[in-house]
Scaffold this motif. Sequence first.
Motif, PDB file in Angstrom:
ATOM      1  N   VAL A   1     -25.176 -95.353   8.359  1.00  0.00           N
ATOM      2  CA  VAL A   1     -26.380 -94.531   8.527  1.00  0.00           C
ATOM      3  C   VAL A   1     -26.037 -93.177   9.153  1.00  0.00           C
ATOM      4  N   ALA A   2     -25.229 -93.200  10.207  1.00  0.00           N
ATOM      5  CA  ALA A   2     -24.890 -91.952  10.897  1.00  0.00           C
ATOM      6  C   ALA A   2     -23.964 -91.082  10.057  1.00  0.00           C
ATOM      7  N   CYS A   3     -22.883 -91.665   9.559  1.00  0.00           N
ATOM      8  CA  CYS A   3     -21.881 -90.866   8.844  1.00  0.00           C
ATOM      9  C   CYS A   3     -22.421 -90.308   7.534  1.00  0.00           C
ATOM     10  N   MET A   4     -23.170 -91.107   6.781  1.00  0.00           N
ATOM     11  CA  MET A   4     -23.674 -90.603   5.513  1.00  0.00           C
ATOM     12  C   MET A   4     -24.754 -89.548   5.730  1.00  0.00           C
ATOM     13  N   GLY A   5     -25.564 -89.708   6.766  1.00  0.00           N
ATOM     14  CA  GLY A   5     -26.551 -88.677   7.076  1.00  0.00           C
ATOM     15  C   GLY A   5     -25.881 -87.359   7.432  1.00  0.00           C
ATOM     16  N   LEU A   6     -24.815 -87.413   8.242  1.00  0.00           N
ATOM     17  CA  LEU A   6     -24.081 -86.198   8.601  1.00  0.00           C
ATOM     18  C   LEU A   6     -23.329 -85.629   7.398  1.00  0.00           C
ATOM     19  N   ALA A   7     -22.813 -86.504   6.532  1.00  0.00           N
ATOM     20  CA  ALA A   7     -22.077 -86.035   5.353  1.00  0.00           C
ATOM     21  C   ALA A   7     -22.952 -85.158   4.465  1.00  0.00           C
ATOM     22  N   LEU A   8     -24.225 -85.501   4.361  1.00  0.00           N
ATOM     23  CA  LEU A   8     -25.127 -84.757   3.482  1.00  0.00           C
ATOM     24  C   LEU A   8     -25.421 -83.347   3.992  1.00  0.00           C
ATOM     25  N   LEU A   9     -25.017 -83.043   5.217  1.00  0.00           N
ATOM     26  CA  LEU A   9     -25.153 -81.668   5.700  1.00  0.00           C
ATOM     27  C   LEU A   9     -24.184 -80.740   4.966  1.00  0.00           C
ATOM     28  N   TRP A  10     -23.081 -81.299   4.447  1.00  0.00           N
ATOM     29  CA  TRP A  10     -22.073 -80.502   3.741  1.00  0.00           C
ATOM     30  C   TRP A  10     -21.995 -80.836   2.257  1.00  0.00           C
ATOM     31  N   LEU A  11     -22.401 -82.041   1.877  1.00  0.00           N
ATOM     32  CA  LEU A  11     -22.217 -82.491   0.505  1.00  0.00           C
ATOM     33  C   LEU A  11     -23.524 -82.489  -0.271  1.00  0.00           C
ATOM     34  N   ARG A  12     -23.390 -82.390  -1.579  1.00  0.00           N
ATOM     35  CA  ARG A  12     -24.528 -82.627  -2.446  1.00  0.00           C
ATOM     36  C   ARG A  12     -24.814 -84.131  -2.481  1.00  0.00           C
ATOM     37  N   ALA A  13     -26.024 -84.485  -2.835  1.00  0.00           N
ATOM     38  CA  ALA A  13     -26.384 -85.902  -2.897  1.00  0.00           C
ATOM     39  C   ALA A  13     -25.522 -86.646  -3.901  1.00  0.00           C
ATOM     40  N   SER A  14     -25.204 -86.005  -5.027  1.00  0.00           N
ATOM     41  CA  SER A  14     -24.384 -86.653  -6.057  1.00  0.00           C
ATOM     42  C   SER A  14     -22.976 -86.924  -5.548  1.00  0.00           C
ATOM     43  N   ASP A  15     -22.394 -85.980  -4.801  1.00  0.00           N
ATOM     44  CA  ASP A  15     -21.054 -86.193  -4.230  1.00  0.00           C
ATOM     45  C   ASP A  15     -21.062 -87.377  -3.262  1.00  0.00           C
ATOM     46  N   ALA A  16     -22.072 -87.424  -2.406  1.00  0.00           N
ATOM     47  CA  ALA A  16     -22.168 -88.512  -1.433  1.00  0.00           C
ATOM     48  C   ALA A  16     -22.313 -89.861  -2.126  1.00  0.00           C
ATOM     49  N   ALA A  17     -23.076 -89.904  -3.219  1.00  0.00           N
ATOM     50  CA  ALA A  17     -23.276 -91.154  -3.948  1.00  0.00           C
ATOM     51  C   ALA A  17     -21.966 -91.666  -4.524  1.00  0.00           C
ATOM     52  N   VAL A  18     -21.146 -90.775  -5.081  1.00  0.00           N
ATOM     53  CA  VAL A  18     -19.865 -91.188  -5.660  1.00  0.00           C
ATOM     54  C   VAL A  18     -18.905 -91.650  -4.567  1.00  0.00           C
ATOM     55  N   LEU A  19     -18.842 -90.919  -3.461  1.00  0.00           N
ATOM     56  CA  LEU A  19     -17.944 -91.312  -2.370  1.00  0.00           C
ATOM     57  C   LEU A  19     -18.380 -92.630  -1.740  1.00  0.00           C
TER      58      LEU A  19
END
Length: 298
Positions: free
Chosen positions: A91-109
């Motif tokens: 929850v914490a890491c993916m929420g912070l990741a989306l500050l730099w990444l597009r939603a599609s990038d986060a979904a693939v990672l």
Amino acid sequence: MTTVQDASRGRMSPLGLACLGVASIGWGLNFPIMKHLLTELPPLSSRGLSGIIGAIALGAIAVWRGQTITVPRGLWSRLVLVSLLTIGGWVACMGLALLWLRASDAAVLGISIPLWVVLLAWPVLGERPSAVRAVTLLISLGGITVLIGGGGFDASLDKLPGILFALAGAICVASGTVLTKHFPLALPPLSLAAWQIGLGCIPVAVAGLALEDPHFAALSTIGWASMVYMTLVQFCVCYVCWFVALERLPAATASIGTLLVPVVGVLAAAAMLHEPLGLREVIALTVTLAGVALALRS
């Protein structure tokens, strides 16, 4: 996704397949919804608080279905540890990741979780990866490399904090999964999900309220709808459907079915947020999915 003990069945259940589809689509749609919500609320506060409310709702559903929510005294330490990793870390890491990444990038990672499970299961559980799984790991890492390397070196550096947060979230979930296999959590599935989500999200919410400055009163109608979606759909509807699917489908079918999550995430991000869906994104998604699918079947 919370790891549970699964009684695999050999036959396909239409209800199980339908619930698997609902859970996968619901989790996939959550990526662009989370990304949009970041324009109105900071990540830790919004995700932590929605998780706590979702956990309370799941606990109520568990009681309504007659499941005990009492945690045996000897189970608390491992439950807290697994919850902090599997839910809190994600929850914490993916929420912070989306500050730099597009939603599609986060979904693939995010779909790289099974690959980290394979790597971590070797030292912790003594499960040496087979040659096939080693190859599939390399294939999936190749897909992630395509995703990371797109747009040139400068673009990759700009995304680096988000990439590291997303991979850290995936590794946290994988660590919790492996520890759950090593130290099983003997609780009914919905009760286990409620406790894990609640225990995992409490420190995230506390950190968010201490470090961030959320303005819930200023939320737009879409912002409130996004919060409701994350709370009721992501944490409640999707988890209930997931456990129904696990009860009625073979484990391999349920696991491979979740590969729909990044596909939905990428397509929804393109439709809802107008994120680019070009050859690079398609190649990265296809290669990563192929590697994970092969790993799950081997």
